[in-house]
Design an enzyme around this catalytic site. Structure first.
Site, PDB file in Angstrom:
ATOM      1  N   THR A 129       4.131  -1.227   8.634  1.00 50.32           N
ATOM      2  CA  THR A 129       5.100  -1.598   9.673  1.00 50.32           C
ATOM      3  C   THR A 129       4.451  -1.631  11.049  1.00 50.32           C
ATOM      4  OG1 THR A 129       6.825  -0.540   8.340  1.00 50.32           O
ATOM      5  CG2 THR A 129       7.357  -1.045  10.624  1.00 50.32           C
TER       6      THR A 129
ATOM      7  N   HIS B  63      -5.529  35.265  -8.965  1.00 53.93           N
ATOM      8  CA  HIS B  63      -5.185  33.898  -9.374  1.00 53.93           C
ATOM      9  C   HIS B  63      -5.959  32.869  -8.547  1.00 53.93           C
ATOM     10  CE1 HIS B  63      -2.322  30.842 -11.021  1.00 53.93           C
ATOM     11  NE2 HIS B  63      -2.660  30.214  -9.897  1.00 53.93           N
ATOM     12  N   GLU B  64      -5.881  32.987  -7.221  1.00 48.54           N
ATOM     13  CA  GLU B  64      -6.595  32.040  -6.367  1.00 48.54           C
ATOM     14  C   GLU B  64      -8.104  32.217  -6.491  1.00 48.54           C
ATOM     15  OE1 GLU B  64      -4.987  29.710  -5.144  1.00 48.54           O
ATOM     16  OE2 GLU B  64      -2.992  30.560  -5.494  1.00 48.54           O
TER      17      GLU B  64
ATOM     18  N   GLY C 125       0.827  -1.197   0.000  1.00 51.35           N
ATOM     19  CA  GLY C 125       0.000   0.000   0.000  1.00 51.35           C
ATOM     20  C   GLY C 125       0.859   1.243   0.000  1.00 51.35           C
ATOM     21  N   PRO C 126       0.238   2.414  -0.062  1.00 50.15           N
ATOM     22  CA  PRO C 126       0.994   3.668  -0.091  1.00 50.15           C
ATOM     23  C   PRO C 126       1.791   3.866   1.192  1.00 50.15           C
ATOM     24  CG  PRO C 126      -1.327   4.011  -0.681  1.00 50.15           C
ATOM     25  CD  PRO C 126      -1.219   2.626  -0.134  1.00 50.15           C
ATOM     26  N   PRO C 127       2.790   4.731   1.159  1.00 51.98           N
ATOM     27  CA  PRO C 127       3.552   5.022   2.388  1.00 51.98           C
ATOM     28  C   PRO C 127       2.669   5.666   3.445  1.00 51.98           C
ATOM     29  CG  PRO C 127       4.717   5.814   0.427  1.00 51.98           C
ATOM     30  CD  PRO C 127       3.352   5.413  -0.021  1.00 51.98           C
ATOM     31  N   GLY C 128       2.923   5.304   4.694  1.00 54.16           N
ATOM     32  CA  GLY C 128       2.223   5.933   5.807  1.00 54.16           C
ATOM     33  C   GLY C 128       0.897   5.320   6.170  1.00 54.16           C
TER      34      GLY C 128
ATOM     35  N   GLY D 265       0.447   2.310   7.565  1.00 56.71           N
ATOM     36  CA  GLY D 265       0.518   1.496   8.776  1.00 56.71           C
ATOM     37  C   GLY D 265       0.976   0.073   8.570  1.00 56.71           C
TER      38      GLY D 265
ATOM     39  N   HIS E 137      -9.295  30.318  -9.542  1.00 56.62           N
ATOM     40  CA  HIS E 137      -9.438  28.886  -9.264  1.00 56.62           C
ATOM     41  C   HIS E 137     -10.762  28.612  -8.549  1.00 56.62           C
ATOM     42  CE1 HIS E 137      -5.631  27.551 -10.689  1.00 56.62           C
ATOM     43  NE2 HIS E 137      -4.903  28.181  -9.778  1.00 56.62           N
TER      44      HIS E 137
END
EC number: 3.4.24.-
Length: 717
Positions: free
Chosen positions: A214, A429-430, A207-210, A212, A433
């Site tokens: 380990t 700009h923001e 799965g993706p890092p982080g 759980g 968006h």
């Protein structure tokens, strides 16, 4: 303290101490007997004087002069060069003059002990050093000893090791259930053998890092009740050839001796990659290590009672022989948690942290979709650090809000000073968006807008869904491209001279457009075909091994389609901003006044917003006509009110992760006073001009559609 005790336990310090004591002993043994050391010149003066002396002794070899004037006055000195002849003549003269009772010369040579010590001490030191080195190699073979490089570096869990349990793990209940079954296999094997079940030999957590992986392995170690050997995949490969395979053999031998036991290999992709890839050929050190691992897991001589648990972020690069049943019988995906999982993770990490009474962890969980367990732990830790920095007694909502922003976008740059023009460009700009995101029907909600510099950005618009989404439609992808281009379009519309601030937006939009054409089959011109091989060479990087499986003509069509999609998205964003110029200006004024706007404040500003209609149906071909029959109604779920109002959050997938990016629709708010007809098309794609809103005094008397039955141009596609 531990290092000091380790040093004093070793033999080297005692060897050095003994040598020092011997040197000191020899130093003191050669001196003493009441003699006072005087300079050579003074000794010669005493001998040349007329003082009465009891005795004088000249010792050859050491060139020592010992003068005894009486019992209380004894002197010792040394002569140099050819002084001995002169001294002998003077002493003979004094004996004749009866001012010296007697003198004698000695040539004793070295004592046998001193000679032995001087001759053999270097060899003794070398012998002791080699004995110490061999002892260290045998005693520390698995910990980096000289002769122990082939030994396993696995760490064995003990009673003193801090233990994690399944109570410390949340957000991945399926993985917990599978691993709890592994624990039951080891505790009660007869229960499963009674029905003919075999204990799995291997479990792969991916799965993706982080997420759980380990931590799950540590929980198994804390609850298994059997020896637990943990090692990293990179620990197998060293500078010596064959070390990796030797360490694999040693690791499994230790585990078999302690069976039943569990072996955990973290980051197994370091040794488990595809064989035959890269420049190493069949004799690559990693391949030898992998071959030995395959044999130990399911080879000719295999003993039961040893379960291998491995973790990786990249299961796609692992060798197929490693993944087959009989080796890794179970492959458990550990994904990012859903809403309920995030809430449980927050509760676990909130333990021991004082929270204010008005803190709602469920609200925090809703605001952090896509975050992993490590991200959520970091959010609470950042909030605790901010609370301690401000000397506050409890963690409040403001600290949690700032912690979320810090994890997503980085710390605020309070020392960065921008002039008014740069702040104005950033605000437009923001605002571009956010406005395009709110106007498009298939985008995610705008959670926050700010023009305060944070991380590497001068400002950002936080766009996140209100619930977990796992897929996206074509319309949502096209709308997301439009809001990504909203910042660039706003700069062009207002300042007539765009800046470099939209580079990241263009990069994201280009990736979406190319994936839409080459991966998802959502281009009518290219068709439902995947172009470009997704296979990569494990040792040549992520994309270096990819090969183009289409012609140059097809490549040109892909480029044309990508450019057309980007141009349409750009034009849609420009038209949307042009039609809502007054709303955009008001948004910028509020940003200058408050610097940061929340979701509720943005919703209030966007009440008069002119929203864009839904896109038309898409099948990719005129031959495939969509059905007019609606889909079946899903069965009633117990405890769920089907008639309850839905939260207006469109579907959202993996294209745009929960990072600060432009866009978002505003669910639950009232529509603006004016909306174009549902089949109205912007001028950028051949539609008619924006109709004027109907007069408030004469509702329904707005512009009428033409008589040809095509009200405002073709529908959005």
């Amino acid at each position: 303290m531990k290092n000091a005790s380790r040093i004093f336990k070793g033999p080297l310090i005692w060897i050095l101490l003994c040598i020092g004591l011997i040197i000191v002993f020899l130093q003191f043994a050669g001196s003493g007997n009441g003699y006072k050391d005087i300079p050579t010149s003074e000794a010669v003066s005493i001998i040349n004087s007329s003082k009465k002396l009891d005795s004088v002794t000249l010792t050859d070899g050491d060139q020592v002069i010992k003068i005894t004037e009486n019992e209380n006055k004894k002197y010792r000195s040394y002569w140099v060069g050819n002084q001995s002849d002169q001294l002998v003549d003077r002493l003979n003269d004094r004996v004749k003059a009866k001012t010296l009772k007697s003198w004698q010369g000695e040539n004793p040579g070295q004592s046998i002990w001193k000679a032995l010590l001087i001759n053999f001490l270097p060899f003794v030191i070398i012998l002791l050093f080699f004995l110490w080195a061999m002892n260290a190699a045998q005693g520390m073979g698995g910990r980096g000893g000289v002769m122990g490089f082939g030994k396993s570096k696995a760490k064995v869990g003990s009673k003193d090791t801090p233990k994690s349990t399944f109570a410390d793990v949340a957000g991945c209940q399926e993985a917990i259930d599978e691993l709890q079954e592994i624990r039951e296999f080891l505790a009660e094997p007869a229960k499963f053998q009674r029905v003919g079940a075999k204990i799995p030999k291997g479990v792969l957590l991916y799965g993706p890092p982080g997420t759980g992986k380990t931590l799950l392995a540590r929980a198994v170690a804390g609850e298994a009740g059997v020896p637990f050997f943990s090692i990293s995949g990179s620990d197998f490969v060293e500078m010596f050839v064959g070390v990796g395979a030797s360490r694999v053999r040693d690791l499994f031998e230790q585990a078999k001796e302690a069976a039943p036991a569990i072996i955990f290999i973290d980051e197994i992709d370091a040794v488990g990659r595809h064989r035959g890839a890269g420049m190493g050929g069949g004799h690559d050190e990693r391949e030898q290590t992998l071959n030995q691992l395959l044999v130990e897991m399911d080879g000719f001589d295999v003993h039961g009672g040893v379960i291998l648990i491995a973790a990786t972020n990249r299961p796609d690069v692992l060798d197929p022989a490693l993944l087959r049943p009989g080796r890794f019988d179970r492959q458990i995906a550990v994904e990012a948690p859903d809403l309920d999982g995030r809430l449980k993770i927050l509760k676990v990490h909130a333990h021991g942290k004082p929270m204010a009474d008005d803190v709602d962890l469920a609200s925090i969980a809703r605001r952090t979709p896509g975050m992993t367990g490590a991200d959520l732990a970091n959010v609470l830790n950042e909030a605790a650090l901010l609370t301690a920095r401000a000397n506050l007694p409890v963690i409040g909502n403001s600290e949690l809000d700032e912690a979320i922003d810090r994890v997503i976008a980085g710390p605020q740059k309070k020392t960065r000073l921008m002039n008014q023009h740069e702040r104005l460009v950033t605000a437009y700009h923001e605002g571009g968006h956010a406005l395009v995101a709110a106007a498009m029907p298939g985008t995610d909600p705008v959670q926050k807008i700010t023009i305060l510099p944070r991380g590497r950005a001068l400002g950002y618009t936080m766009v996140m869904p209100d619930s977990d989404k796992y897929s996206q439609t074509r319309s949502e992808l096209l709308d997301s491209m439009a809001y990504m281009m909203g910042g660039r379009a706003a700069e062009e519309l207002i300042f007539h001279d765009p800046s470099t601030g939209a580079s990241n937006d263009i990069e994201k939009a280009t990736k979406v457009a190319r994936a839409l054409v080459t991966q998802y089959g959502l281009s009518a011109r290219v068709g439902t075909v995947q172009l470009g091989s997704g296979d990569t060479e494990p040792f040549l990087g992520m994309t270096a091994g990819q090969q183009r499986d289409y012609s140059d003509e097809t490549a040109k069509i892909i480029d044309d389609e990508v450019r057309e999609l980007l141009e349409n998205a750009h034009q849609e964003a420009f038209d949307c901003l042009d039609a809502n110029r007054e709303v955009l200006d008001e948004l910028v004024r509020q940003l200058f006044a408050r610097e940061t706007l929340s979701k509720a404040e943005v919703a209030d500003i966007f009440k008069p917003l002119k929203r864009w209609p839904e896109r038309g149906a898409f099948t990719g071909s005129d031959k495939r006509v969509p059905s007019s029959i609606p889909p079946v109604k899903p069965p009633q779920i117990a405890g769920v009110d089907e008639d309850a109002p839905e939260v207006g959050a469109p579907r959202r997938g993996v294209i745009a992760p929960p990072t600060p990016e432009p866009g978002g629709d505003l669910p639950g708010d009232n529509p603006g006073e004016w909306e174009p007809p549902s089949d109205w098309q912007p001028p950028s794609v051949g539609g008619g001009k924006s109709p004027e809103p109907p007069s408030p005094t004469h509702p329904g008397e707005g512009p009428q559609p033409p008589s040809n039955g095509n009200p405002w141009g073709p529908p959005r596609s």
